[in-house]
Enzyme design. Structure first.
Site, PDB file in Angstrom:
ATOM      1  N   GLN A   1      -2.817   2.398   9.906  1.00 61.37           N
ATOM      2  CA  GLN A   1      -1.475   2.430   9.290  1.00 61.37           C
ATOM      3  C   GLN A   1      -0.488   3.237  10.130  1.00 61.37           C
ATOM      4  O   GLN A   1       0.712   2.956  10.141  1.00 61.37           O
ATOM      5  CB  GLN A   1      -1.544   3.036   7.873  1.00 61.37           C
ATOM      6  CG  GLN A   1      -2.263   2.196   6.845  1.00 61.37           C
ATOM      7  CD  GLN A   1      -3.735   2.549   6.743  1.00 61.37           C
ATOM      8  OE1 GLN A   1      -4.373   2.918   7.722  1.00 61.37           O
ATOM      9  NE2 GLN A   1      -4.296   2.405   5.553  1.00 61.37           N
TER      10      GLN A   1
ATOM     11  N   ASP B   1      -1.798  10.825  -2.301  1.00 64.01           N
ATOM     12  CA  ASP B   1      -2.178   9.785  -3.269  1.00 64.01           C
ATOM     13  C   ASP B   1      -2.380  10.365  -4.662  1.00 64.01           C
ATOM     14  O   ASP B   1      -2.171   9.693  -5.662  1.00 64.01           O
ATOM     15  CB  ASP B   1      -3.428   9.050  -2.797  1.00 64.01           C
ATOM     16  CG  ASP B   1      -3.062   8.139  -1.643  1.00 64.01           C
ATOM     17  OD1 ASP B   1      -3.027   8.614  -0.499  1.00 64.01           O
ATOM     18  OD2 ASP B   1      -2.718   6.977  -1.906  1.00 64.01           O
TER      19      ASP B   1
ATOM     20  N   ARG C   1       0.843  -1.195   0.000  1.00 61.45           N
ATOM     21  CA  ARG C   1       0.000   0.000   0.000  1.00 61.45           C
ATOM     22  C   ARG C   1       0.880   1.248   0.000  1.00 61.45           C
ATOM     23  O   ARG C   1       2.083   1.163   0.173  1.00 61.45           O
ATOM     24  CB  ARG C   1      -0.942  -0.017   1.214  1.00 61.45           C
ATOM     25  CG  ARG C   1      -0.207  -0.460   2.479  1.00 61.45           C
ATOM     26  CD  ARG C   1      -0.644   0.190   3.693  1.00 61.45           C
ATOM     27  NE  ARG C   1      -0.510   1.618   3.626  1.00 61.45           N
ATOM     28  CZ  ARG C   1       0.629   2.284   3.818  1.00 61.45           C
ATOM     29  NH1 ARG C   1       1.776   1.656   4.065  1.00 61.45           N
ATOM     30  NH2 ARG C   1       0.647   3.598   3.752  1.00 61.45           N
ATOM     31  N   GLY C   2       0.219   2.419  -0.126  1.00 57.21           N
ATOM     32  CA  GLY C   2       0.979   3.656  -0.266  1.00 57.21           C
ATOM     33  C   GLY C   2       1.156   3.917  -1.752  1.00 57.21           C
ATOM     34  O   GLY C   2       1.456   2.985  -2.521  1.00 57.21           O
ATOM     35  N   ALA C   3       0.962   5.181  -2.153  1.00 53.96           N
ATOM     36  CA  ALA C   3       0.890   5.483  -3.585  1.00 53.96           C
ATOM     37  C   ALA C   3       2.111   5.018  -4.403  1.00 53.96           C
ATOM     38  O   ALA C   3       1.953   4.268  -5.378  1.00 53.96           O
ATOM     39  CB  ALA C   3       0.630   6.972  -3.762  1.00 53.96           C
TER      40      ALA C   3
ATOM     41  N   ASN D   1      -5.282  12.512   0.137  1.00 53.72           N
ATOM     42  CA  ASN D   1      -4.424  11.683   0.991  1.00 53.72           C
ATOM     43  C   ASN D   1      -5.343  10.978   1.994  1.00 53.72           C
ATOM     44  O   ASN D   1      -6.562  11.165   1.979  1.00 53.72           O
ATOM     45  CB  ASN D   1      -3.362  12.539   1.688  1.00 53.72           C
ATOM     46  CG  ASN D   1      -2.340  11.684   2.425  1.00 53.72           C
ATOM     47  OD1 ASN D   1      -1.791  10.738   1.854  1.00 53.72           O
ATOM     48  ND2 ASN D   1      -2.086  11.968   3.682  1.00 53.72           N
ATOM     49  N   LYS D   2      -4.760  10.190   2.869  1.00 53.08           N
ATOM     50  CA  LYS D   2      -5.529   9.378   3.821  1.00 53.08           C
ATOM     51  C   LYS D   2      -6.606  10.198   4.531  1.00 53.08           C
ATOM     52  O   LYS D   2      -6.384  11.342   4.910  1.00 53.08           O
ATOM     53  CB  LYS D   2      -4.535   8.780   4.830  1.00 53.08           C
ATOM     54  CG  LYS D   2      -5.142   7.904   5.894  1.00 53.08           C
ATOM     55  CD  LYS D   2      -6.041   6.808   5.349  1.00 53.08           C
ATOM     56  CE  LYS D   2      -5.339   5.890   4.371  1.00 53.08           C
ATOM     57  NZ  LYS D   2      -6.302   5.003   3.647  1.00 53.08           N
TER      58      LYS D   2
ATOM     59  N   ARG E   1      -7.214  -0.208  -7.115  1.00 53.28           N
ATOM     60  CA  ARG E   1      -7.473   0.943  -6.235  1.00 53.28           C
ATOM     61  C   ARG E   1      -7.495   2.208  -7.107  1.00 53.28           C
ATOM     62  O   ARG E   1      -6.581   2.411  -7.910  1.00 53.28           O
ATOM     63  CB  ARG E   1      -6.385   1.080  -5.144  1.00 53.28           C
ATOM     64  CG  ARG E   1      -6.422  -0.065  -4.137  1.00 53.28           C
ATOM     65  CD  ARG E   1      -5.579   0.251  -2.910  1.00 53.28           C
ATOM     66  NE  ARG E   1      -6.276   1.131  -1.985  1.00 53.28           N
ATOM     67  CZ  ARG E   1      -5.693   1.661  -0.904  1.00 53.28           C
ATOM     68  NH1 ARG E   1      -4.425   1.432  -0.638  1.00 53.28           N
ATOM     69  NH2 ARG E   1      -6.380   2.433  -0.088  1.00 53.28           N
TER      70      ARG E   1
HETATM   71  O1  MRU Z   1      -4.778   3.333   2.074  1.00 55.72           O
HETATM   72  P1  MRU Z   1      -3.285   3.483   2.069  1.00 55.72           P
HETATM   73  O2  MRU Z   1      -2.637   2.919   3.276  1.00 55.72           O
HETATM   74  O3  MRU Z   1      -2.667   3.013   0.784  1.00 55.72           O
HETATM   75  O4  MRU Z   1      -3.088   5.067   2.128  1.00 55.72           O
HETATM   76  C1  MRU Z   1      -1.781   5.587   2.027  1.00 55.72           C
HETATM   77  C2  MRU Z   1      -1.720   7.053   2.125  1.00 55.72           C
HETATM   78  O5  MRU Z   1      -2.713   7.748   2.217  1.00 55.72           O
HETATM   79  C3  MRU Z   1      -0.352   7.660   2.005  1.00 55.72           C
HETATM   80  O6  MRU Z   1      -0.252   8.838   2.753  1.00 55.72           O
HETATM   81  C4  MRU Z   1      -0.070   7.995   0.536  1.00 55.72           C
HETATM   82  O7  MRU Z   1      -0.334   6.906  -0.288  1.00 55.72           O
HETATM   83  C5  MRU Z   1       1.326   8.447   0.333  1.00 55.72           C
HETATM   84  S1  MRU Z   1       2.478   7.151   0.503  1.00 55.72           S
HETATM   85  C6  MRU Z   1       4.023   7.755   0.232  1.00 55.72           C
END
Ligand code: MRU
Length: 352
Positions: A207, A248, A56-58, A258-259, A99
């Site tokens: 997370q 994201d 996970r994470g962009a 973002n989250k 996603r």
């Molecule tokens: O749902 P997730 O855990 O994939 O969400 C991740 C985030 O929101 C991060 O802040 C974002 O992807 C940046 S990761 C460098």
């Protein structure tokens, strides 16, 4: 190797691709209690790993998408080129649907599909496969470098004794390298700067608690976890000098997905005069999205709120609204920490 470099090279990795073209991920759903490495053997498995947030994470899902596409092709080298191309497009589209919000996934997959579509029609399937594999590796290596540059630029913003708050996990495990939002902390700490990190737990999937606390603690950063509801009180107490989070998808005008929870943090931060920075690579900036209104926000299942680790905490039949992300208005963002430096308002990324 300097002691700072040595420390930075000890940071855990979200994924890797070996010399036999095998693709592995660290299953992040099992953190912080178990460190399980899982080989990814099919395109369906990679889709599920992205959907279930094992990876996970962009930036990390962009790289996982690219490697996922490569491993989905490696046993089809006997196909003729036209059939192979159709397989590339079909699997890229499938992975891209895992996603919707993080633009890095479509960015990486579109890059590979474009290379395939421009490959000469009299070429060979095997050669195209090698080109695609090398490009996936290049995307990964590029991200390693980018994270490090974000870390160097961002570390200048952290002053000795500061309190630095983050949400979710935009650390090493969200990227191919040392992270985006956590990279400035890693670089600053590795060079001897001492500060306090605060990690907001990040309901519903935690997370911040499970992954950011694990990463920062392992590295030795002085880290305190807070419940999400504590952040504005922490700012009122004067304990937060800056907030750094990841992204994201960033629209051309700087509005940032973002989250979920980032937007509330930003609004509170504005009230208390705390600067909020977005740390992200250019691959997260989507100039095709003019503003946040163009960004699709992923909604996830109700089970994520009704259960915590299998334990039911709300009535099973309650209605639930569970967006995974929100969009922070660009007017609340003090700057973007990118591999090209820190970008300040007004934002117009198609011109920078
Ligand atoms: O749902 P997730 O855990 O994939 O969400 C991740 C985030 O929101 C991060 O802040 C974002 O992807 C940046 S990761 C460098």
């Amino acid at each position: 190797m300097s002691s700072s470099e040595k420390l930075l090279s000890s940071i855990p990795k979200a994924l890797y691709f070996d010399d036999e073209d095998r693709f592995f991920i660290l299953d992040q759903t099992k953190l912080p209690t178990d460190e399980v490495i899982e080989e990814q053997k099919s395109v369906e498995q990679v889709y599920d790993s992205i959907y279930q947030l094992k990876v996970r994470g962009a930036p990390a899902i962009g790289i996982a998408g690219a490697y996922g596409l490569v491993i989905s092709l490696k046993n089809s080298l006997d196909l003729d080129l036209e059939d192979f191309l159709q397989l590339v497009y079909k699997n890229a589209e499938y992975l891209n649907s895992s996603r919707p919000t993080a633009v890095n996934l479509s960015w990486a997959l579109n890059k590979l599909s474009k290379i395939a579509s421009e490959y000469p029609k009299d070429g060979t399937t095997k050669e195209l496969y090698k080109i695609l594999r090398d490009e996936a590796v290049a995307i990964h290596n590029g991200d390693i470098k980018t994270c490090r540059q974000i870390g160097e630029f961002g570390s200048e913003l952290i002053k000795e004794g500061n309190g630095v708050l983050t949400l979710c996990n935009a650390g090493a495990l969200a990227t191919g390298g040392i992270g985006t939002a956590l990279a400035p902390m890693y670089v600053a700490w590795s060079k001897g700067k001492r500060f306090k990190a605060y990690s907001s737990e990040t309901r519903p999937l935690l997370q911040g608690a499970r992954i950011t606390c694990w990463e920062l603690n392992k590295f030795g950063v002085d880290t305190t976890m807070i419940a999400d509801s504590v952040s504005s009180y922490l700012m009122k107490l004067g304990r937060v000098d800056m907030i750094v989070v990841g992204a994201d998808r960033v629209a051309n005008n700087g509005d940032t997905a973002n989250k979920i929870g980032t937007s509330s943090l930003a609004i509170n931060a504005k009230f208390y005069g705390v600067p909020l920075y977005i740390a992200c690579p250019y691959s997260t900036i989507d100039t095709n999205s003019k503003s946040g209104a163009d960004i699709v926000v992923e909604e996830r299942g109700k089970e994520e709120l009704i259960y915590i680790k299998g334990q039911q905490i709300a009535p099973k039949d309650i209605k639930v609204f569970n967006p995974a992300f929100d969009v922070t208005d660009s007017s609340l963002i003090a700057g973007f920490i990118t591999e090209k430096g820190i970008i300040r308002p007004p934002y117009n990324f198609s011109k920078s």
